[in-house]
Design an enzyme around this catalytic site. Structure first.
Site, short mmCIF file in Angstrom:
data_model
loop_
_atom_site.label_atom_id
_atom_site.label_comp_id
_atom_site.label_asym_id
_atom_site.label_seq_id
_atom_site.Cartn_x
_atom_site.Cartn_y
_atom_site.Cartn_z
N ASP A 29 12.76 -17.23 27.13
CA ASP A 29 12.26 -17.83 28.37
C ASP A 29 12.96 -17.21 29.59
OD1 ASP A 29 10.74 -19.51 29.93
OD2 ASP A 29 11.97 -21.28 29.59
N GLY A 30 12.22 -17.11 30.67
CA GLY A 30 12.82 -16.68 31.93
C GLY A 30 12.36 -15.34 32.47
N ASN A 31 11.40 -14.70 31.81
CA ASN A 31 10.93 -13.39 32.29
C ASN A 31 10.35 -13.47 33.70
OD1 ASN A 31 11.60 -12.18 29.87
ND2 ASN A 31 9.53 -12.24 29.03
N SER B 188 2.59 -18.32 23.12
CA SER B 188 2.16 -19.62 22.59
C SER B 188 0.65 -19.82 22.79
CB SER B 188 2.91 -20.76 23.29
OG SER B 188 2.42 -20.94 24.61
N ASN C 169 -0.07 -20.32 26.32
CA ASN C 169 0.05 -19.16 27.22
C ASN C 169 -1.30 -18.52 27.55
OD1 ASN C 169 3.22 -17.95 25.86
ND2 ASN C 169 2.82 -19.37 27.53
N TRP C 170 -2.34 -18.83 26.74
CA TRP C 170 -3.68 -18.30 27.07
C TRP C 170 -4.17 -18.85 28.41
CZ3 TRP C 170 -5.13 -14.21 24.61
CH2 TRP C 170 -4.81 -14.01 23.26
N ILE D 105 11.44 -27.95 23.54
CA ILE D 105 11.00 -27.22 22.36
C ILE D 105 9.71 -26.45 22.58
CG2 ILE D 105 10.44 -27.44 19.89
CD1 ILE D 105 13.35 -28.10 20.77
N SER D 106 8.86 -26.94 23.48
CA SER D 106 7.61 -26.25 23.83
C SER D 106 6.72 -25.95 22.62
CB SER D 106 7.92 -24.95 24.60
OG SER D 106 8.59 -25.24 25.80
#
Length: 245
Positions: A20-22, A65, A68-69, A195-196
């Site tokens: 995470d964090g990009n 994930s 993410n779509w 947790i996502s």
């Protein structure tokens, strides 16, 4: 003061990372989010190689994930192109390090080019046995569990499985991760502590390590700090300290 060292006799058998964090990393530099994703591939390479050197048998990376779509089309398209180019670029690294690549998730949703490249790399690395690298792509744990429930229900309906015989092993055997052990350690970068929808069944007794480091800045020293923290913990699996000792 001497830094603590990693005990190679007490490594997590299965390490899972929420990368995470990009986007925030890119934003801090006044760049587009995709610039962060591109730089995140460097952290992937270093982490994979570091885990292989340490002797970690299973590494799972949360790459994309099901949710993410819903991101902007340009970002999704760039991520898919980046996936294809990274697989081509990293194949020699996987082979040199004797790493097997597998994927989990609803990969039928991926573009043809990505599916083709994944199939090629998976096939070429299938006999490698130093470490299994699992990419969670178009992955959602709830979708995975629903898929398992449907498959088990069909077996009960067809009388090939009795309802009273359903147990933990039955569930495990119908998950995408049926060939992998339960997760021992989850690392999440960027300071977020959730947790996502990631490996909800498989992390039942996992240890968690949250770091403020943004994924593109994650390096071997950060990985080592997480593992050392893991090794300092007492894993009781519902028992008391006295029972463990």
């Amino acid at each position: 003061m001497n830094q603590p060292t990693i005990n190679t006799e007490n490594l997590p058998k299965h390490l899972a990372i929420i990368m995470d964090g990009n986007g925030r990393w890119a934003k801090q530099k006044g760049m587009l989010r995709v610039f962060g994703h591109e730089n995140g591939t460097k952290a992937v390479r270093e982490t994979v190689e570091s885990c292989a050197r340490l002797g970690i048998a299973n590494l799972t990376l949360y790459a994309f994930s099901t949710e993410n779509w819903n991101r902007p089309k340009m970002e999704v398209d760039t991520l898919m192109k980046l996936l294809v180019s990274s697989l081509k670029k990293e194949l020699p690294t996987l082979q040199e390090n004797n790493i097997k690549l597998i994927t989990i998730g609803n990969t039928s949703q991926l573009p043809d080019s990505a599916r083709k490249q994944l199939a090629e790399v998976t096939e070429l690395t299938k006999t490698n046995n130093r470490m299994t690298l699992t990419l969670a792509l178009s992955y959602g744990s709830r979708e995975e569990i629903i898929s398992a429930v449907k498959a088990i229900s069909e077996k009960v309906k067809d009388n090939t499985l009795a309802a009273e015989d359903i147990n933990e092993s039955t569930i495990n055997n119908h998950l995408y991760t049926h060939s992998l052990p339960d997760v021992d350690l989850v690392i999440r970068t960027s300071g977020e502590q959730r947790i996502s929808n990631f490996l909800l069944w498989q992390i039942a007794y996992a240890e968690f390590y949250f770091t403020d480091v943004l994924w593109p800045d994650f390096r071997e020293k950060d990985l080592h700090e997480a593992i050392i923290s893991y090794q300092k913990r007492e894993r009781r699996f519902g028992k008391t300290s006295e029972q463990i000792q």
